[in-house]
Structure formats: C-alpha cells, structure tokens
Design a protein around this motif. Structure first.
Motif, PDB file in Angstrom:
ATOM      1  N   TRP A   1       0.791  -1.224   0.000  1.00 40.68           N
ATOM      2  CA  TRP A   1       0.000   0.000   0.000  1.00 40.68           C
ATOM      3  C   TRP A   1       0.823   1.274   0.000  1.00 40.68           C
ATOM      4  CZ3 TRP A   1      -3.708   2.206  -1.952  1.00 40.68           C
ATOM      5  CH2 TRP A   1      -4.165   3.451  -1.510  1.00 40.68           C
ATOM      6  N   GLU A   2       1.896   1.354   0.773  1.00 38.09           N
ATOM      7  CA  GLU A   2       2.639   2.609   0.846  1.00 38.09           C
ATOM      8  C   GLU A   2       3.189   3.029  -0.520  1.00 38.09           C
ATOM      9  OE1 GLU A   2       4.159   6.161   2.085  1.00 38.09           O
ATOM     10  OE2 GLU A   2       2.595   4.877   2.921  1.00 38.09           O
TER      11      GLU A   2
ATOM     12  N   ARG B   1       0.194   3.978  -2.666  1.00 41.65           N
ATOM     13  CA  ARG B   1      -0.392   5.264  -2.289  1.00 41.65           C
ATOM     14  C   ARG B   1       0.340   6.413  -2.974  1.00 41.65           C
ATOM     15  NH1 ARG B   1       1.025   9.222   0.642  1.00 41.65           N
ATOM     16  NH2 ARG B   1       2.859   8.146   1.452  1.00 41.65           N
ATOM     17  N   LYS B   2       1.658   6.363  -2.995  1.00 37.66           N
ATOM     18  CA  LYS B   2       2.441   7.428  -3.617  1.00 37.66           C
ATOM     19  C   LYS B   2       2.129   7.532  -5.114  1.00 37.66           C
ATOM     20  CE  LYS B   2       6.382   7.097  -0.429  1.00 37.66           C
ATOM     21  NZ  LYS B   2       7.825   6.762  -0.314  1.00 37.66           N
TER      22      LYS B   2
ATOM     23  N   GLU C   1      -1.454   8.934  -5.591  1.00 39.07           N
ATOM     24  CA  GLU C   1      -1.531  10.375  -5.349  1.00 39.07           C
ATOM     25  C   GLU C   1      -0.996  11.170  -6.536  1.00 39.07           C
ATOM     26  OE1 GLU C   1       0.470  11.198  -1.696  1.00 39.07           O
ATOM     27  OE2 GLU C   1      -1.224  10.557  -0.445  1.00 39.07           O
TER      28      GLU C   1
ATOM     29  N   GLU D   1     -10.781   6.527  -2.654  1.00 40.35           N
ATOM     30  CA  GLU D   1      -9.910   7.575  -2.138  1.00 40.35           C
ATOM     31  C   GLU D   1      -9.272   8.434  -3.227  1.00 40.35           C
ATOM     32  OE1 GLU D   1      -7.118   6.306   0.787  1.00 40.35           O
ATOM     33  OE2 GLU D   1      -8.594   5.104   1.893  1.00 40.35           O
ATOM     34  N   TYR D   2      -9.130   7.885  -4.436  1.00 39.76           N
ATOM     35  CA  TYR D   2      -8.411   8.624  -5.471  1.00 39.76           C
ATOM     36  C   TYR D   2      -9.160   8.713  -6.812  1.00 39.76           C
ATOM     37  CZ  TYR D   2      -4.587   8.090  -2.179  1.00 39.76           C
ATOM     38  OH  TYR D   2      -3.813   8.128  -1.054  1.00 39.76           O
TER      39      TYR D   2
END
Length: 306
Positions: free
Chosen positions: A91-92, A95-96, A99, A152-153
């Motif tokens: 996930w980390e 996530r980047k 975004e 979320e995105y």
C-alpha cells in the motif's frame, strides 16, 4: 456517448524508451523521454516506475504542459497471493503512485503481480502454481486495492497479467477475471504478455468485453519465443534476447486487436510498451516509437492520439 467519444487513444510509456527503474544510467534520461514522446506524436503517457519522472506534482505538471502531454496511468507492483500481510507491503508505494497519478489527472493504475522466479538467476523463489488459498488471497487483495483506489483517489485498477507471474496463461487470466469484482478490477490487456503466455488477446476481448479496461500494445517475435521456451529463459533474459519486436513484425496481429477493441464501442487507452531495457544507444527508441504510432493509427477508424 457519441461515436467520436468512443475512441481508442494511443499513448506511450517510459518502457518504450528502455525504462524499467527509477534511476539507472542505462536508461533514457527523463527529459529526453518526454521530449521525444511529444516529438513522436503522442499526447498521453504513463508515469513509469515511481521516481523516474519528477514526483513533485507542480513540477511534473509544468514539464508535461510544456510538451502538451497528459498522464493516463501509474504503475504499481503487488504480491497479494502471499497473504493478507502483503497489503501493508504494497500500500505505501501504491499510495504514492496513486496520489501522483490523480494529481496529474490520470484515471488508471496498472497493477503488476509478482513473478514466481528470480528474474536474474532463473531460480524459483516460490511455487509456480498457486494453492486455492493463495488464489483467494490474490482475489481479496485486488478487490481491496480496487476499492481503495476508487474511493480515495477516483482511480480504476487495471490488472496486468505478466510473464513469469502466476497469472500469465489464458486459463489463469480467465480465473482471475471470473473471481474478482468487475467493478473493482478490470484488465490491462497487454498483448505482448498475453501472447508470451499463449493467451489470445482477441479471444479475451470478445469473451470478456466488460472486463477490458486498458491496453498495453506490443508484439512477440514467435521465432525468439521458441528459443525462450526451449531454453526456459526468464522474462528478463527473453527480453534481452529480443522476444519483443517492433509492430507489425510479430504477434498478435494488432490490426485485429484494434478492430476488436473498436467494436467494444467505449473509450479506452492503448499504450505502446516496447520493453527496450537496456538501451545501448539512446537514439534507437524514438524512430521505433514514431513508426509504431503511425502503424497503430492506420489500423482503426476510431483510433487516435487524443
């Protein structure tokens, strides 16, 4: 949507300039990639490996605007079949990428599964076949990822079957599609990787039209593929042996793929991915990119660059 809106939009990716890593001296410098992608006639690109292009949204937006380029997708890597704890691993970095992709106006995330053998040594790092439990973990992880990306995105997950992964041959691709949520996971149909695994791109398009959400367009040299099979080469070794070839010299027939996609009557990206790493001469990629763009645009009546 009108017929004009339902187009196949041809774009390109850093991969077509020999880029596999965020930083590698064997790769085309990112400024040159952007310049040459634009000069070759493309309007849409993928981000490539996170960190290759500038990760500051303001700077990247400015660099793209200077060249009249836009972002279609980012790319992430996962190994959800290895268990529920893989979410924290995936996930980390995801996530980047999400975004940055969303900040650039992109709407897609291409998700590539882990390979089951070491890409350098060829040694198996795990079993090449998944257990029923591992399949369930794989489905669960991708459904969860698709849900988070969407909520979320505003991004759509595009699953990319891949050489030397557990989802490569047609039965495995079909199993994946049948057991994942169609609202959360659609297929990035990579025509080269499908051919590499013996899958039919046109067959998948016709059988699962609602699951085709994105395309990577490239071809396999069937003669080199025979050698790859005989010598049991890894994906990296096969790539360096020239298993990917410039269209229209290989398989599958991309004119037939494009015809099948246009019949879906929906807007969709077809991103050229030439798998050029490593590039011995930085002057090699652009002429191939130009010829490929021209060829693909000649294959369909509703195929465009924008």
């Amino acid at each position: 949507m009108s017929e004009v809106e339902n187009k196949l939009i041809i774009g390109t990716a850093p991969d077509s300039w020999g880029v596999w890593f965020a930083d590698d001296p064997k790769q085309t410098p990112w400024e040159r990639f952007l310049d040459e992608a634009a000069e070759s006639g493309y309007k849409w690109i993928e981000l490539g490996p996170y960190g290759y292009l500038p990760t500051d949204p303001s700077r990247l937006a400015d660099e793209l605007a200077q060249r009249d380029l836009r972002v279609s997708a980012g790319t992430v890597f996962t190994a959800f079949h290895r268990g529920v704890d893989q979410w924290d691993v995936a996930w980390e970095p995801a996530r980047k990428v999400a975004e940055l992709t969303a900040a650039m106006g992109g709407k897609h995330i291409v998700v590539i599964p882990a390979m089951w053998r070491d890409d350098v040594t060829g040694e198996a790092v795990e079993n090449g076949e998944l257990t029923a439990e591992q399949w369930d973990d794989l489905f669960y992880g991708h459904n969860k990822l698709g849900k988070v990306l969407a909520e979320e995105y505003g991004l759509q997950q595009q699953f990319h079957s891949h050489a030397d992964s557990h989802v490569c041959v047609q039965p495995d691709i079909e199993r994946f599609l049948q057991d994942t949520d169609p609202n959360l996971v659609t297929l990035c149909l990579d025509t080269g990787h499908a051919e590499y695994g013996g899958a039919s791109s046109v067959g998948l398009i016709e059988k699962y039209p609602e699951r085709i959400g994105y395309l990577h367009l490239k071809q396999i040299d069937p003669e080199v593929l025979k050698i790859v099979r005989e010598q049991n080469m890894t994906w990296a070794a096969a790539n360096q042996a020239g298993v990917m070839t410039e269209p229209p010299n290989g398989l599958p027939d991309l004119s037939k793929v494009i015809d099948a996609v246009e019949k879906l009557d929906k807007p969709i990206f077809g991103i050229v991915e030439q798998d050029m790493y490593p590039v011995a001469d930085f002057g090699v990629p652009m002429p191939i990119a130009q010829r490929t763009c021209k060829y693909l645009l000649s294959c369909g009546s509703r195929t465009r660059v924008q």
